[in-house]
Motif scaffolding. Structure first.
Motif, PDB file in Angstrom:
ATOM      1  N   LYS A  67       0.797  -1.326   0.116  1.00  0.00           N
ATOM      2  CA  LYS A  67      -0.020  -0.224  -0.524  1.00  0.00           C
ATOM      3  C   LYS A  67       0.926   1.202   0.061  1.00  0.00           C
ATOM      4  O   LYS A  67       1.630   1.395   0.960  1.00  0.00           O
ATOM      5  CB  LYS A  67      -0.983   0.033   1.512  1.00  0.00           C
ATOM      6  CG  LYS A  67      -2.373  -0.830   1.208  1.00  0.00           C
ATOM      7  CD  LYS A  67      -2.923  -0.510   2.588  1.00  0.00           C
ATOM      8  CE  LYS A  67      -3.562   0.718   2.779  1.00  0.00           C
ATOM      9  NZ  LYS A  67      -4.785   0.614   3.657  1.00  0.00           N
ATOM     10  N   VAL A  68       0.668   2.376  -0.361  1.00  0.00           N
ATOM     11  CA  VAL A  68       1.329   3.370  -0.553  1.00  0.00           C
ATOM     12  C   VAL A  68       0.189   4.429  -0.684  1.00  0.00           C
ATOM     13  O   VAL A  68      -0.110   4.759  -1.395  1.00  0.00           O
ATOM     14  CB  VAL A  68       2.022   3.254  -2.470  1.00  0.00           C
ATOM     15  CG1 VAL A  68       2.973   4.801  -2.117  1.00  0.00           C
ATOM     16  CG2 VAL A  68       2.947   2.428  -2.033  1.00  0.00           C
ATOM     17  N   THR A  69       0.289   4.864   0.233  1.00  0.00           N
ATOM     18  CA  THR A  69      -0.999   5.777   0.306  1.00  0.00           C
ATOM     19  C   THR A  69      -0.173   7.188   0.419  1.00  0.00           C
ATOM     20  O   THR A  69       1.192   8.297   0.919  1.00  0.00           O
ATOM     21  CB  THR A  69      -1.460   5.789   1.536  1.00  0.00           C
ATOM     22  OG1 THR A  69      -0.637   5.519   2.546  1.00  0.00           O
ATOM     23  CG2 THR A  69      -2.659   4.301   1.214  1.00  0.00           C
ATOM     24  N   VAL A 101       4.649   3.842   2.354  1.00  0.00           N
ATOM     25  CA  VAL A 101       4.970   2.877   1.987  1.00  0.00           C
ATOM     26  C   VAL A 101       5.042   1.754   2.458  1.00  0.00           C
ATOM     27  O   VAL A 101       5.748   1.656   3.837  1.00  0.00           O
ATOM     28  CB  VAL A 101       6.243   2.310   0.872  1.00  0.00           C
ATOM     29  CG1 VAL A 101       6.178   1.033   0.059  1.00  0.00           C
ATOM     30  CG2 VAL A 101       6.791   3.258  -0.393  1.00  0.00           C
ATOM     31  N   GLU A 102       4.017   0.627   2.123  1.00  0.00           N
ATOM     32  CA  GLU A 102       3.681  -0.695   3.426  1.00  0.00           C
ATOM     33  C   GLU A 102       3.683  -1.854   2.838  1.00  0.00           C
ATOM     34  O   GLU A 102       2.450  -2.082   2.051  1.00  0.00           O
ATOM     35  CB  GLU A 102       2.405  -0.676   4.633  1.00  0.00           C
ATOM     36  CG  GLU A 102       2.525   0.904   5.106  1.00  0.00           C
ATOM     37  CD  GLU A 102       0.789   0.649   5.470  1.00  0.00           C
ATOM     38  OE1 GLU A 102       0.364   0.900   6.788  1.00  0.00           O
ATOM     39  OE2 GLU A 102      -0.246   1.557   4.915  1.00  0.00           O
ATOM     40  N   ALA A 103       4.471  -2.150   2.962  1.00  0.00           N
ATOM     41  CA  ALA A 103       4.655  -3.484   2.593  1.00  0.00           C
ATOM     42  C   ALA A 103       4.840  -5.162   3.489  1.00  0.00           C
ATOM     43  O   ALA A 103       4.946  -5.146   4.941  1.00  0.00           O
ATOM     44  CB  ALA A 103       6.014  -3.954   1.786  1.00  0.00           C
ATOM     45  N   GLN A 109       5.056 -11.236   7.232  1.00  0.00           N
ATOM     46  CA  GLN A 109       5.942  -9.535   8.251  1.00  0.00           C
ATOM     47  C   GLN A 109       5.810  -8.585   7.045  1.00  0.00           C
ATOM     48  O   GLN A 109       4.838  -8.354   6.048  1.00  0.00           O
ATOM     49  CB  GLN A 109       7.698 -10.104   7.873  1.00  0.00           C
ATOM     50  CG  GLN A 109       7.767 -11.572   8.016  1.00  0.00           C
ATOM     51  CD  GLN A 109       9.208 -11.678   8.058  1.00  0.00           C
ATOM     52  OE1 GLN A 109       9.924 -12.119   9.441  1.00  0.00           O
ATOM     53  NE2 GLN A 109       9.502 -12.499   6.665  1.00  0.00           N
ATOM     54  N   SER A 110       6.146  -7.826   7.933  1.00  0.00           N
ATOM     55  CA  SER A 110       5.670  -6.075   7.169  1.00  0.00           C
ATOM     56  C   SER A 110       6.827  -4.944   7.469  1.00  0.00           C
ATOM     57  O   SER A 110       7.921  -5.544   7.986  1.00  0.00           O
ATOM     58  CB  SER A 110       4.507  -5.358   8.177  1.00  0.00           C
ATOM     59  OG  SER A 110       4.693  -5.359   8.856  1.00  0.00           O
ATOM     60  N   ALA A 111       6.894  -4.490   6.744  1.00  0.00           N
ATOM     61  CA  ALA A 111       8.027  -3.355   6.559  1.00  0.00           C
ATOM     62  C   ALA A 111       7.557  -1.936   6.180  1.00  0.00           C
ATOM     63  O   ALA A 111       6.544  -2.087   5.190  1.00  0.00           O
ATOM     64  CB  ALA A 111       9.334  -3.487   5.731  1.00  0.00           C
ATOM     65  N   THR A 112       8.001   0.049   6.547  1.00  0.00           N
ATOM     66  CA  THR A 112       6.990   0.773   6.263  1.00  0.00           C
ATOM     67  C   THR A 112       7.741   1.233   5.908  1.00  0.00           C
ATOM     68  O   THR A 112       9.460   1.994   6.397  1.00  0.00           O
ATOM     69  CB  THR A 112       6.628   1.304   7.708  1.00  0.00           C
ATOM     70  OG1 THR A 112       5.317  -0.327   7.435  1.00  0.00           O
ATOM     71  CG2 THR A 112       5.751   1.824   7.133  1.00  0.00           C
ATOM     72  N   THR A 113       7.489   2.415   5.097  1.00  0.00           N
ATOM     73  CA  THR A 113       9.157   3.594   4.611  1.00  0.00           C
ATOM     74  C   THR A 113       8.225   4.353   4.280  1.00  0.00           C
ATOM     75  O   THR A 113       6.832   4.086   4.248  1.00  0.00           O
ATOM     76  CB  THR A 113      10.287   3.035   4.225  1.00  0.00           C
ATOM     77  OG1 THR A 113      10.866   4.202   3.703  1.00  0.00           O
ATOM     78  CG2 THR A 113      10.010   2.592   2.481  1.00  0.00           C
TER      79      THR A 113
END
Length: 390
Positions: A67-69, A101-103, A109-113
């Motif tokens: 998700k890119v918001t 950016v939320e992957a 597992q998740s990663a955010t930037t």
């Protein structure tokens, strides 16, 4: 420059019932903790150049969701590749926007930037000829005029979509507007069918116009309906204007068109009623005809940007149906003009035939695309594969 984000997976716990403490401790010791998820994003930092798609790549495993918001919560749509390794946005990141950016991978597992795009050096804008909710005649094209040059014509055209209620066949074509600005029009293969509903979507936010043009900073859209099938033809030979509706003859009106043999001759060919302007001041000096006239004119309907109109011309009443003696416009009596003005629609086709014209106006001097054959018009699309110099 891509940035890599590492986030440790949440600690995992295991429950086993009925253990007496004599289990396989060696097996537990050999179990390795799951590696943290790592993703790289092609856009990083606070001054990212806008106008490019966002790409998210996972270092190991496969992506399950991205998700890119932006700061307002609007998502940038995109798709995960078949191999599951990358996600790419369908649209470019626009200027002056902040994105999160939320992957998430298939192991939960998740990663955010996050990143921020820089403001645009120059913004390009669009003028649309048909306002939302309008009803127009069967010859009206969709016409978009750009404030600044568009050299990335193909990239811009890819973002333009026309949807119709009856699958009307049509094509975009790039031309120069009479103003000198870049312009792209969409016309059907043949005149529209009465009753057709049309929706135009211009997903231009974040698209780069190319050198000297700047970036688009918003999307545009319009919706309209096709009204009566009403067509007009002026014969320079008979000095008469015929009006038909749904193929049936409605009226024949005596007129006086432009004086043959010079600048005061009328344009010929297929034109379109561009606007119903009513009572306006017409000054010959504004169209290069010296001081031939300067007067208020009633029931005026524009046919070209350069100043050809159909209108009331009571001062020329002795010549209606007899002599073409105007300064280029199609004149008629007050009574005929009043009725014609009331019944006409913006977008009605207006054709001038016969001898004594000064030829056809440039395509961009009004809506002259109907003077081109269908195959010739299609070559003006930047996506047609044909040589393009528009």
């Amino acid at each position: 420059m891509a940035g890599t984000v590492l986030l440790a997976a949440a600690a995992l716990t295991a429950c086993s019932g009925g253990s007496d403490g004599g289990g396989d401790d060696k097996g537990k010791a050999d179990a390795k903790p799951k590696a943290p998820m790592a993703v790289s994003v092609n856009l990083t930092g606070d001054q990212v150049k806008a106008g490019q798609p966002v790409t998210v790549t996972v270092a190991e495993g496969k992506l399950a969701q991205v998700k890119v918001t932006d700061a307002k919560g609007a998502e940038l749509p995109g798709k995960i590749a078949d191999d599951g390794r990358t996600w790419t946005s369908e649209r470019n990141a626009p200027a002056g926007a902040e994105y999160k950016v939320e992957a998430q991978d298939t192991q939960s597992q998740s990663a955010t930037t996050q990143f921020r795009t820089s403001a645009a050096d120059k913004v390009n804008k669009v003028s649309i000829n048909i306002s939302k909710g309008s009803t127009v005649g069967v010859a009206m094209p969709v016409s978009l005029v750009f404030d600044n040059p568009v050299t990335n014509k193909a990239e811009v055209e890819k973002q333009l979509k026309v949807t119709t209620s009856d699958n009307t066949e049509g094509s975009w074509g790039w031309i120069k507007d009479h103003s000198g600005n870049d312009r792209v029009d969409w016309r059907p293969k043949d005149y529209w069918k009465s009753g057709t509903d049309v929706k135009v979507e211009m997903k231009l936010n974040g698209v780069d116009s190319g050198k000297g043009g700047g970036m688009f900073a918003r999307d545009y859209s319009t919706e309209f309906k096709i009204g009566k099938d009403r067509r007009i033809q002026v014969s320079l030979d008979t000095k008469k204007m015929s009006v038909t509706q749904d193929g049936q003859a409605l009226k024949t009106i005596p007129v006086s068109a432009g004086t043959p043999g010079g600048k005061k001759a009328s344009w010929s060919g297929k034109m379109v009623i561009m606007s119903k302007e009513g009572t306006i001041r017409m000054d010959s000096q504004t169209v290069g005809l010296d001081n031939a006239y300067d007067k208020m004119v009633d029931y005026s309907m524009r046919l070209t940007w350069s100043g050809m109109y159909a209108h009331a011309a009571p001062w020329n009443s002795g010549n209606f149906g007899r002599v073409n003696s105007s300064s280029g416009c199609v004149g008629m009596s007050d009574a005929d003009a009043k009725d014609f003005f009331a019944q006409s629609q913006v977008g009605d086709p207006f054709e001038v035939v016969g001898e004594g014209s000064k030829g056809q106006a440039d395509i961009g001097n009004g809506y002259g695309e109907w003077n081109l054959g269908w195959d010739e018009w299609k070559t003006k699309s930047a996506l047609s594969g044909a040589p393009h110099n528009g």
